[in-house]
Design an enzyme around this catalytic site. Structure first.
Site, PDB file in Angstrom:
ATOM      1  N   TRP A  27      -7.218 -14.904  31.611  1.00 39.49           N
ATOM      2  CA  TRP A  27      -8.015 -13.686  31.812  1.00 39.49           C
ATOM      3  C   TRP A  27      -7.269 -12.689  32.686  1.00 39.49           C
ATOM      4  O   TRP A  27      -7.272 -11.488  32.420  1.00 39.49           O
ATOM      5  CB  TRP A  27      -9.368 -14.037  32.391  1.00 39.49           C
ATOM      6  CG  TRP A  27     -10.393 -12.954  32.489  1.00 39.49           C
ATOM      7  CD1 TRP A  27     -11.395 -12.893  33.410  1.00 39.49           C
ATOM      8  CD2 TRP A  27     -10.589 -11.781  31.655  1.00 39.49           C
ATOM      9  NE1 TRP A  27     -12.185 -11.775  33.213  1.00 39.49           N
ATOM     10  CE2 TRP A  27     -11.702 -11.072  32.133  1.00 39.49           C
ATOM     11  CE3 TRP A  27      -9.913 -11.267  30.547  1.00 39.49           C
ATOM     12  CZ2 TRP A  27     -12.165  -9.879  31.564  1.00 39.49           C
ATOM     13  CZ3 TRP A  27     -10.358 -10.072  29.974  1.00 39.49           C
ATOM     14  CH2 TRP A  27     -11.473  -9.405  30.478  1.00 39.49           C
ATOM     15  N   ARG A  47       1.167 -17.895  41.016  1.00 46.44           N
ATOM     16  CA  ARG A  47       1.946 -18.888  41.759  1.00 46.44           C
ATOM     17  C   ARG A  47       3.027 -19.549  40.904  1.00 46.44           C
ATOM     18  O   ARG A  47       3.958 -20.153  41.435  1.00 46.44           O
ATOM     19  CB  ARG A  47       1.014 -19.960  42.325  1.00 46.44           C
ATOM     20  CG  ARG A  47      -0.030 -19.420  43.294  1.00 46.44           C
ATOM     21  CD  ARG A  47      -0.793 -20.549  43.939  1.00 46.44           C
ATOM     22  NE  ARG A  47      -1.907 -20.074  44.752  1.00 46.44           N
ATOM     23  CZ  ARG A  47      -1.790 -19.627  46.004  1.00 46.44           C
ATOM     24  NH1 ARG A  47      -0.581 -19.599  46.576  1.00 46.44           N
ATOM     25  NH2 ARG A  47      -2.845 -19.215  46.679  1.00 46.44           N
ATOM     26  N   ALA A 154     -11.006 -13.943  26.553  1.00 40.37           N
ATOM     27  CA  ALA A 154      -9.645 -13.468  26.801  1.00 40.37           C
ATOM     28  C   ALA A 154      -8.786 -13.461  25.548  1.00 40.37           C
ATOM     29  O   ALA A 154      -8.066 -12.485  25.285  1.00 40.37           O
ATOM     30  CB  ALA A 154      -8.988 -14.326  27.889  1.00 40.37           C
ATOM     31  N   LYS A 205     -24.355 -17.750  33.070  1.00 37.27           N
ATOM     32  CA  LYS A 205     -24.108 -17.942  31.639  1.00 37.27           C
ATOM     33  C   LYS A 205     -23.108 -19.062  31.399  1.00 37.27           C
ATOM     34  O   LYS A 205     -23.162 -19.739  30.362  1.00 37.27           O
ATOM     35  CB  LYS A 205     -23.655 -16.637  30.988  1.00 37.27           C
ATOM     36  CG  LYS A 205     -22.363 -16.037  31.549  1.00 37.27           C
ATOM     37  CD  LYS A 205     -21.114 -16.455  30.815  1.00 37.27           C
ATOM     38  CE  LYS A 205     -19.868 -15.910  31.458  1.00 37.27           C
ATOM     39  NZ  LYS A 205     -18.627 -16.266  30.747  1.00 37.27           N
ATOM     40  N   ASP A 258     -22.790 -11.320  27.083  1.00 33.09           N
ATOM     41  CA  ASP A 258     -21.862 -12.336  27.568  1.00 33.09           C
ATOM     42  C   ASP A 258     -22.396 -13.740  27.324  1.00 33.09           C
ATOM     43  O   ASP A 258     -21.638 -14.669  27.018  1.00 33.09           O
ATOM     44  CB  ASP A 258     -21.612 -12.113  29.063  1.00 33.09           C
ATOM     45  CG  ASP A 258     -20.345 -12.800  29.561  1.00 33.09           C
ATOM     46  OD1 ASP A 258     -19.563 -13.289  28.727  1.00 33.09           O
ATOM     47  OD2 ASP A 258     -20.138 -12.833  30.786  1.00 33.09           O
ATOM     48  N   SER A 268     -14.608 -20.321  24.272  1.00 29.87           N
ATOM     49  CA  SER A 268     -15.211 -20.392  25.600  1.00 29.87           C
ATOM     50  C   SER A 268     -14.853 -21.712  26.277  1.00 29.87           C
ATOM     51  O   SER A 268     -15.117 -22.795  25.753  1.00 29.87           O
ATOM     52  CB  SER A 268     -16.742 -20.278  25.491  1.00 29.87           C
ATOM     53  OG  SER A 268     -17.368 -20.737  26.663  1.00 29.87           O
ATOM     54  N   ARG A 269     -14.266 -21.622  27.459  1.00 34.78           N
ATOM     55  CA  ARG A 269     -13.868 -22.827  28.182  1.00 34.78           C
ATOM     56  C   ARG A 269     -15.075 -23.664  28.596  1.00 34.78           C
ATOM     57  O   ARG A 269     -15.030 -24.897  28.567  1.00 34.78           O
ATOM     58  CB  ARG A 269     -13.047 -22.435  29.411  1.00 34.78           C
ATOM     59  CG  ARG A 269     -11.695 -21.834  29.062  1.00 34.78           C
ATOM     60  CD  ARG A 269     -11.020 -21.194  30.252  1.00 34.78           C
ATOM     61  NE  ARG A 269     -11.703 -19.958  30.664  1.00 34.78           N
ATOM     62  CZ  ARG A 269     -11.249 -19.139  31.602  1.00 34.78           C
ATOM     63  NH1 ARG A 269     -10.126 -19.420  32.232  1.00 34.78           N
ATOM     64  NH2 ARG A 269     -11.914 -18.047  31.922  1.00 34.78           N
TER      65      ARG A 269
END
Length: 349
Positions: A27, A47, A154, A205, A258, A268-269
């Site tokens: 994202w 990172r 994303a 959500k 959403d 969707s994770r």
């Protein structure tokens, strides 16, 4: 960082907004692309040195956005380099490490910068929303903290498929500034003053998507899915209204929009994690199989705690917590939701 309270002004014509995006996951990288396609000068911070080198040198992030060609942007693991001169600072790190991550950057953020939260969660230790965490960690006034939320998967946006989003801020000028910075031919921002409602929609959500994924993983069909989504919206609305949110937010892009996208899409994770659990995996196994951060798995407990503090009943959220952390079988969660006392339909029932 100092605390100016005046709204930012848009740059003069032909002058690009300098934006720093903190977080080089799917994202964060996608939103960096959105900003670059909108004409901003973008620096991406993360990172992972290999990711930063690939983004800067090859205009790709194969780890998180395989096959996507990115627009030109700088990428670095040096926070000072990323934040130097940034008028817009976008935060896309996991919600539960946001405070610790940002505290170390407080003195690096420009005193007049606008900060944008892409995070969707509630902090476990404090039950605070992400805009509150940002304001405290960076010592920036609420009027310079905006929230972006909506049906924004994303991978679809990275493919430049058209979508809309909500930019929420208590200061209308700040919201407009962020909307102008990220608006482009495939990404349409709408402004909103209801920060509380927009953030709660984004956090809860994810929990409802976990419940939908669990149900589908156990083989339940469209009727169950529609029931959980609809009653999930009731839970989100209950909590939002108890915290002073605008009722209209819940039927808009940040609410129903959403919620539907997150609960229905295999991208969707949180839905994916829930499906793995429904298929019989432990939480640890499901997290490993999902491979990326699914915010709902942690935020479900803080959302339930926040609801309890305000006397709000959230049976789906409570069921998700029970399945993930107390060993409740998914079938028992489903039966429990349908065995509740019969009442008239409505937000408060």
């Amino acid at each position: 960082m100092t605390n100016p309270t005046t709204a930012p002004t848009s740059p003069s014509a032909g002058t690009a907004i300098r934006a720093a995006v903190l977080g080089s996951g799917s994202w964060g990288t996608t939103f960096a692309m959105v900003l670059a396609d909108a004409g901003c000068e973008v620096r991406l911070w993360g990172r992972d040195e290999a990711v930063a080198a690939q983004v800067a040198g090859e205009r790709r992030n194969e780890k998180y956005l395989p096959g996507v060609e990115l627009p030109a942007m700088t990428a670095t693991t040096d926070a000072a380099e990323a934040l130097a001169g940034a008028q817009l600072v976008v935060v896309a790190v996991p919600s539960q490490v946001a405070r610790a991550t940002l505290r170390g950057m407080r003195d690096l953020v420009e005193p007049d910068a606008v900060v944008v939260s892409l995070m969707k969660g509630v902090e476990l230790s404090t039950d605070e929303r992400m805009s509150q965490v940002i304001a405290e960690a960076l010592d920036v006034p609420a009027g310079r903290v905006a929230v972006v939320s909506g049906p924004n998967l994303a991978l679809e946006i990275a493919a430049r498929q058209p979508t809309a989003t909500v930019v929420a801020c208590t200061d209308p000028g700040t919201a407009r500034f962020v909307a102008e910075a990220c608006g482009n031919p495939y990404f349409r921002p709408y402004t909103n003053a209801d920060v509380v409602g927009v953030e709660l929609c984004g956090a809860v959500k994810n929990v409802i998507a976990l419940a939908v994924g669990m149900a589908q993983g156990r083989g339940f069909g469209s009727n169950t899915t529609a029931t959980v989504i609809t009653r999930g919206l009731v839970e989100i609305t209950r909590l939002g209204l108890a915290l002073g949110a605008d009722a209209g937010t819940f039927s808009g892009l940040a609410g129903m929009g959403d919620l539907v996208a997150t609960c229905m899409s295999p991208l969707s994770r949180n839905h994916t994690l829930g499906r793995h659990v429904g298929e019989g995996m432990s939480l640890e196994e499901a997290l490993a199989a999902t491979g990326t951060t699914a915010e709902g798995a942690k935020s479900c407990r803080s959302v339930l705690d926040l609801a309890g503090k305000h006397g709000v009943d959230m049976p789906i959220t409570r069921g998700v917590v029970s399945v993930l952390y107390d060993g409740m079988p998914v079938e028992e969660m489903a039966r429990g939701l349908l065995s509740r006392p019969q009442k008239a339909e409505g937000v408060w029932t």
